[in-house]
Each structure stands twice: as structure tokens, then as C-alpha cells.
Design a protein around this motif. Sequence first.
Motif, PDB file in Angstrom:
ATOM      1  N   ARG A  92       0.832  -1.214   0.000  1.00  0.00           N
ATOM      2  CA  ARG A  92       0.000   0.000   0.000  1.00  0.00           C
ATOM      3  C   ARG A  92       0.862   1.258   0.000  1.00  0.00           C
ATOM      4  O   ARG A  92       0.550   2.224  -0.692  1.00  0.00           O
ATOM      5  CB  ARG A  92      -0.930   0.006   1.209  1.00  0.00           C
ATOM      6  N   ARG A  98      -4.977   2.426  -3.979  1.00  0.00           N
ATOM      7  CA  ARG A  98      -5.428   1.090  -4.393  1.00  0.00           C
ATOM      8  C   ARG A  98      -5.796   1.134  -5.869  1.00  0.00           C
ATOM      9  O   ARG A  98      -6.962   1.068  -6.239  1.00  0.00           O
ATOM     10  CB  ARG A  98      -6.572   0.624  -3.520  1.00  0.00           C
ATOM     11  N   TYR A 102      -1.426  -1.710  -7.810  1.00  0.00           N
ATOM     12  CA  TYR A 102      -1.528  -2.261  -6.459  1.00  0.00           C
ATOM     13  C   TYR A 102      -2.236  -3.617  -6.483  1.00  0.00           C
ATOM     14  O   TYR A 102      -1.761  -4.591  -5.911  1.00  0.00           O
ATOM     15  CB  TYR A 102      -2.262  -1.267  -5.557  1.00  0.00           C
ATOM     16  N   ARG A 103      -3.380  -3.676  -7.169  1.00  0.00           N
ATOM     17  CA  ARG A 103      -4.145  -4.927  -7.229  1.00  0.00           C
ATOM     18  C   ARG A 103      -3.372  -6.021  -7.963  1.00  0.00           C
ATOM     19  O   ARG A 103      -3.309  -7.165  -7.504  1.00  0.00           O
ATOM     20  CB  ARG A 103      -5.497  -4.682  -7.897  1.00  0.00           C
TER      21      ARG A 103
END
Length: 152
Positions: A92, A98, A102-103
Amino acid sequence: MTTRTETHFTPVEQDLYAKAFQLLDPTPEPVALAAPAVSSPVSVILAAGPVHRPGPVEETLSDALAFLDTRGWAKHRLIHPEGARCSIGALRAAAGARNAAYRDAGRLLLDEARRQHGQHWEAIPAWNDSHTGPQVRSVWEAAIQRAHHQNI
């Protein structure tokens, strides 16, 4: 309204560049036109190949691991009072939001954790808290290598 454009160009003398360089260096060293003994800088650059530019997933994973290296790695909490973070906390911090990187980085990290430590892991925090620092680092490094090879 009609705008006229002139397409006539003044002819340039063919030897203009040669004359300009002669004015800059009136006594140049002779240059052999045969096969040069030393590679030119351009040929060295071309021979080196393209420079790798990390994709957003590789960059996010690399930044997160650098964060863990500088701030410390933690278990059982997202952020330790002294600044250390768990794997998801470092992810993070590196991503900043997000977002897609990030995912995708999280998916790749969890996929690598499952590959190394078993398919039963459902989330990064549970996996992080159940392993040692070297085991966690091994997964991070492998995930970065996979992102590099996939150019993501």
C-alpha cells in the motif's frame, strides 16, 4: 478567408555541412573509411540492446520491497509503531493508492506465495504472519522477477 502557403524552398548547397565542419576544425585528423579498429559510440549503444523499463507492477513490487528493507518488516499488524510494515502495508505504501498496479502486484505476490508455500493461502496478511522474514523475502524477490519477465 484564404491563407497562402509558400512551398518553395531555397536550395541548400550539397557540401554545406562539410564546409561548416571544415570551418570549425580546419585541420581534422584523417579518418579511415575502412573497418574501424574501435567501435563508434553509436554502434556500442545499438549493440547493447534496449534498456529495460519496469512496468507498473514490477515497480510497485520493487518499491514495496525497498520499503521493507529500509523501514522493516512486521507481523500481525499493518504498521508497527516504529514504522515497519507487513507485506500488504508495504504494498500500500509503494502504490500510494489502491490502483490497478496495487491490485495486480498483490495478485502476483499472493500467487507466488501460493506457489512457494501452498495453495491454501487466501490473503497476503495471513501468509505474511505465518512465515519468517527470509521466506517472505524469497516470495517478494520471485514476484519481482516474474513481473520483470512478464514486462508488467
